[in-house]
Design a protein around this motif. Structure first.
Motif, PDB file in Angstrom:
ATOM      1  N   ASP A 191     -15.482  22.542  12.988  1.00 55.80           N
ATOM      2  CA  ASP A 191     -15.330  21.565  11.915  1.00 55.80           C
ATOM      3  C   ASP A 191     -14.256  20.822  11.663  1.00 55.80           C
ATOM      4  OD1 ASP A 191     -16.900  21.624   9.320  1.00 55.80           O
ATOM      5  OD2 ASP A 191     -14.858  22.197   8.544  1.00 55.80           O
ATOM      6  N   ASN A 192     -13.188  21.161  12.086  1.00 56.74           N
ATOM      7  CA  ASN A 192     -11.993  20.322  11.640  1.00 56.74           C
ATOM      8  C   ASN A 192     -11.934  19.181  12.863  1.00 56.74           C
ATOM      9  OD1 ASN A 192     -10.546  23.418  11.465  1.00 56.74           O
ATOM     10  ND2 ASN A 192     -10.109  21.980   9.672  1.00 56.74           N
ATOM     11  N   MET A 193     -12.408  19.342  14.154  1.00 60.66           N
ATOM     12  CA  MET A 193     -12.753  18.643  15.086  1.00 60.66           C
ATOM     13  C   MET A 193     -13.673  17.444  14.976  1.00 60.66           C
ATOM     14  SD  MET A 193     -10.065  18.490  16.965  1.00 60.66           S
ATOM     15  CE  MET A 193     -10.631  17.412  18.456  1.00 60.66           C
ATOM     16  N   ASP A 194     -14.659  17.955  14.382  1.00 56.24           N
ATOM     17  CA  ASP A 194     -15.746  16.960  13.848  1.00 56.24           C
ATOM     18  C   ASP A 194     -15.289  16.009  13.023  1.00 56.24           C
ATOM     19  OD1 ASP A 194     -17.623  18.379  15.359  1.00 56.24           O
ATOM     20  OD2 ASP A 194     -18.661  19.384  13.733  1.00 56.24           O
ATOM     21  N   LYS A 195     -14.492  16.336  12.007  1.00 57.28           N
ATOM     22  CA  LYS A 195     -13.989  15.476  10.968  1.00 57.28           C
ATOM     23  C   LYS A 195     -13.042  14.615  11.599  1.00 57.28           C
ATOM     24  CE  LYS A 195     -14.863  18.831   7.027  1.00 57.28           C
ATOM     25  NZ  LYS A 195     -14.382  19.845   6.435  1.00 57.28           N
ATOM     26  N   ILE A 196     -12.199  15.130  12.520  1.00 54.87           N
ATOM     27  CA  ILE A 196     -11.234  14.425  12.999  1.00 54.87           C
ATOM     28  C   ILE A 196     -11.663  13.328  13.814  1.00 54.87           C
ATOM     29  CG2 ILE A 196      -9.261  14.480  14.845  1.00 54.87           C
ATOM     30  CD1 ILE A 196      -8.412  17.138  13.621  1.00 54.87           C
ATOM     31  N   THR A 197     -12.624  13.585  14.645  1.00 53.74           N
ATOM     32  CA  THR A 197     -13.054  12.694  15.503  1.00 53.74           C
ATOM     33  C   THR A 197     -13.863  11.579  14.824  1.00 53.74           C
ATOM     34  OG1 THR A 197     -14.831  14.168  16.253  1.00 53.74           O
ATOM     35  CG2 THR A 197     -12.876  14.066  17.780  1.00 53.74           C
ATOM     36  N   THR A 198     -14.487  11.930  13.710  1.00 50.51           N
ATOM     37  CA  THR A 198     -15.339  11.027  13.076  1.00 50.51           C
ATOM     38  C   THR A 198     -14.383   9.940  12.419  1.00 50.51           C
ATOM     39  OG1 THR A 198     -17.006  12.554  12.544  1.00 50.51           O
ATOM     40  CG2 THR A 198     -16.746  10.718  10.841  1.00 50.51           C
ATOM     41  N   ASP A 199     -13.325  10.456  11.720  1.00 51.87           N
ATOM     42  CA  ASP A 199     -12.215   9.578  11.130  1.00 51.87           C
ATOM     43  C   ASP A 199     -11.563   8.887  11.985  1.00 51.87           C
ATOM     44  OD1 ASP A 199     -12.648  10.268   8.305  1.00 51.87           O
ATOM     45  OD2 ASP A 199     -11.646  11.932   8.701  1.00 51.87           O
ATOM     46  N   LEU A 201      -4.876  13.643   9.399  1.00 45.44           N
ATOM     47  CA  LEU A 201      -3.622  14.575   9.477  1.00 45.44           C
ATOM     48  C   LEU A 201      -3.798  15.872   8.818  1.00 45.44           C
ATOM     49  CD1 LEU A 201      -0.675  11.793   8.652  1.00 45.44           C
ATOM     50  CD2 LEU A 201      -1.221  12.917  10.914  1.00 45.44           C
ATOM     51  N   ASP A 202      -4.636  15.982   7.852  1.00 49.19           N
ATOM     52  CA  ASP A 202      -4.900  17.326   6.749  1.00 49.19           C
ATOM     53  C   ASP A 202      -5.750  18.073   7.818  1.00 49.19           C
ATOM     54  OD1 ASP A 202      -3.680  16.293   4.515  1.00 49.19           O
ATOM     55  OD2 ASP A 202      -5.551  15.634   3.771  1.00 49.19           O
ATOM     56  N   ASN A 203      -6.711  17.648   8.463  1.00 46.14           N
ATOM     57  CA  ASN A 203      -7.354  18.525   9.498  1.00 46.14           C
ATOM     58  C   ASN A 203      -6.636  19.024  10.629  1.00 46.14           C
ATOM     59  OD1 ASN A 203     -10.224  18.851   8.570  1.00 46.14           O
ATOM     60  ND2 ASN A 203      -9.993  16.651   8.276  1.00 46.14           N
ATOM     61  N   ALA A 204      -5.706  18.180  11.214  1.00 44.81           N
ATOM     62  CA  ALA A 204      -4.711  18.498  12.262  1.00 44.81           C
ATOM     63  C   ALA A 204      -3.738  19.720  11.783  1.00 44.81           C
ATOM     64  CB  ALA A 204      -3.852  17.239  12.689  1.00 44.81           C
ATOM     65  N   TYR A 205      -3.360  19.510  10.574  1.00 45.89           N
ATOM     66  CA  TYR A 205      -2.568  20.246   9.882  1.00 45.89           C
ATOM     67  C   TYR A 205      -3.310  21.804   9.796  1.00 45.89           C
ATOM     68  CZ  TYR A 205      -0.229  23.010   6.435  1.00 45.89           C
ATOM     69  OH  TYR A 205       0.403  24.049   5.407  1.00 45.89           O
ATOM     70  N   ARG A 206      -4.444  21.682   9.503  1.00 42.77           N
ATOM     71  CA  ARG A 206      -5.253  23.001   9.278  1.00 42.77           C
ATOM     72  C   ARG A 206      -5.547  23.657  10.444  1.00 42.77           C
ATOM     73  NH1 ARG A 206      -8.509  19.432   5.840  1.00 42.77           N
ATOM     74  NH2 ARG A 206      -8.030  19.695   3.786  1.00 42.77           N
ATOM     75  N   ILE A 207      -5.705  22.939  11.529  1.00 42.61           N
ATOM     76  CA  ILE A 207      -5.706  23.785  12.894  1.00 42.61           C
ATOM     77  C   ILE A 207      -4.508  24.109  13.384  1.00 42.61           C
ATOM     78  CG2 ILE A 207      -6.129  23.297  15.526  1.00 42.61           C
ATOM     79  CD1 ILE A 207      -7.945  21.023  14.516  1.00 42.61           C
ATOM     80  N   LEU A 208      -3.392  23.528  13.121  1.00 42.69           N
ATOM     81  CA  LEU A 208      -2.033  24.291  13.636  1.00 42.69           C
ATOM     82  C   LEU A 208      -1.564  25.145  12.617  1.00 42.69           C
ATOM     83  CD1 LEU A 208       0.116  20.571  13.878  1.00 42.69           C
ATOM     84  CD2 LEU A 208      -1.074  21.919  15.780  1.00 42.69           C
ATOM     85  N   LYS A 209      -1.814  25.075  11.404  1.00 39.40           N
ATOM     86  CA  LYS A 209      -1.534  26.106  10.513  1.00 39.40           C
ATOM     87  C   LYS A 209      -2.172  27.602  11.208  1.00 39.40           C
ATOM     88  CE  LYS A 209      -3.604  26.515   6.381  1.00 39.40           C
ATOM     89  NZ  LYS A 209      -3.523  26.090   5.000  1.00 39.40           N
ATOM     90  N   ASP A 210      -3.479  27.468  11.694  1.00 34.87           N
ATOM     91  CA  ASP A 210      -4.120  28.704  12.355  1.00 34.87           C
ATOM     92  C   ASP A 210      -3.719  29.058  13.544  1.00 34.87           C
ATOM     93  OD1 ASP A 210      -6.742  30.585  12.105  1.00 34.87           O
ATOM     94  OD2 ASP A 210      -6.916  29.457  13.947  1.00 34.87           O
ATOM     95  N   TYR A 211      -3.268  27.953  14.264  1.00 28.07           N
ATOM     96  CA  TYR A 211      -2.904  28.185  15.619  1.00 28.07           C
ATOM     97  C   TYR A 211      -1.578  28.745  15.962  1.00 28.07           C
ATOM     98  CZ  TYR A 211      -1.852  27.068  20.582  1.00 28.07           C
ATOM     99  OH  TYR A 211      -1.465  27.284  21.909  1.00 28.07           O
ATOM    100  N   MET A 212      -0.533  28.032  15.058  1.00 29.57           N
ATOM    101  CA  MET A 212       0.740  28.238  15.153  1.00 29.57           C
ATOM    102  C   MET A 212       1.247  29.709  14.591  1.00 29.57           C
ATOM    103  SD  MET A 212       2.257  24.485  14.847  1.00 29.57           S
ATOM    104  CE  MET A 212       3.736  24.867  15.827  1.00 29.57           C
ATOM    105  N   PRO A 213       2.367  30.247  15.301  1.00 20.95           N
ATOM    106  CA  PRO A 213       2.600  31.647  14.605  1.00 20.95           C
ATOM    107  C   PRO A 213       3.006  31.757  13.181  1.00 20.95           C
ATOM    108  CG  PRO A 213       4.017  30.973  16.634  1.00 20.95           C
ATOM    109  CD  PRO A 213       3.239  29.684  16.133  1.00 20.95           C
TER     110      PRO A 213
END
Length: 204
Positions: free
Chosen positions: A186-194, A57-69
């Motif tokens: 980097d985020n997706m590497d961590k997400i898919t590993t977890d 969830l933390d890494n998904a949040y980091r992606i969304l924080k960058d992607y969303m307005p």
């Protein structure tokens, strides 16, 4: 923050269930829902969500924080995800689902596991990413989850589920996160590993 008033909740329960007598399960369920409404998403996560899931969830949040307005949009989605997971967990632990709903829950679990495997496969194996297939599978998960909570959650909570799935099923976002050596590698590497760890442990 107001404390949960067991006496007040008991009176409310008895007024809504005249002649029913004391129902500890019913009162306990109301107590859990009341406390859930008063807890911040971070506090909820610490109490109800394991460390590996929290990292996803933390890494998904980091992606969304960058992607969303705006950052507040990512904050909102994370809050919706955590509260939805916890509400369903509370309902399940308090035996609120009937036999048909338990079958739906099992179908959702299997479908979500399949989607998780697909995400890991598409990300780790070159040239396998199929946006239409993944989008359709995610939509099937959304439909099953809405069937599961139909009898239990208010319309506001159901609309939040739709917002969660619409956010993660955004085709533009999908293209970005599955792009080889993309900005979220980097985020997706961590997400898919977890996610792989969670699946190996039977928790996803």
């Amino acid at each position: 923050m107001d404390e949960f008033d067991i006496d007040a909740e008991y009176e409310k329960y008895m007024a809504s269930e005249p002649g029913a007598g004391f129902d500890s399960k019913g009162l306990g369920l109301r107590a859990q829902k009341k406390l859930l409404g008063k807890m911040s998403s971070k506090k909820i996560a610490k109490v109800f969500i394991d460390d590996t899931t929290a990292r996803v969830l933390d890494n998904a949040y980091r992606i969304l924080k960058d992607y969303m307005p705006a950052k507040k949009d990512a904050d909102k989605i994370l809050k919706y995800v955590i509260k939805t997971v916890v509400k369903i967990g509370i309902l399940y632990r308090n035996d609120q689902f009937n036999a048909d709903e338990l079958k739906i829950a099992e179908s959702f679990k299997q479908k979500f596991h399949s989607v998780s495997m697909t995400v890991v496969s598409f990300y780790t194996v070159d040239f396998t990413y199929d946006k239409n297939f993944l989008s359709h599978s995610v939509e099937e998960c959304r439909e099953l989850l809405q069937q599961l909570v139909k009898r239990h959650l208010q319309d506001k909570s159901k609309s939040r589920i739709d917002i969660i799935f619409e956010t993660f099923n955004d085709p533009t976002l999908m293209d970005i996160i599955f792009k080889p050596d993309g900005k979220y590698k980097d985020n997706m590497d961590k997400i898919t590993t977890d996610m792989s760890t969670l699946m190996d442990e039977g928790n996803l």
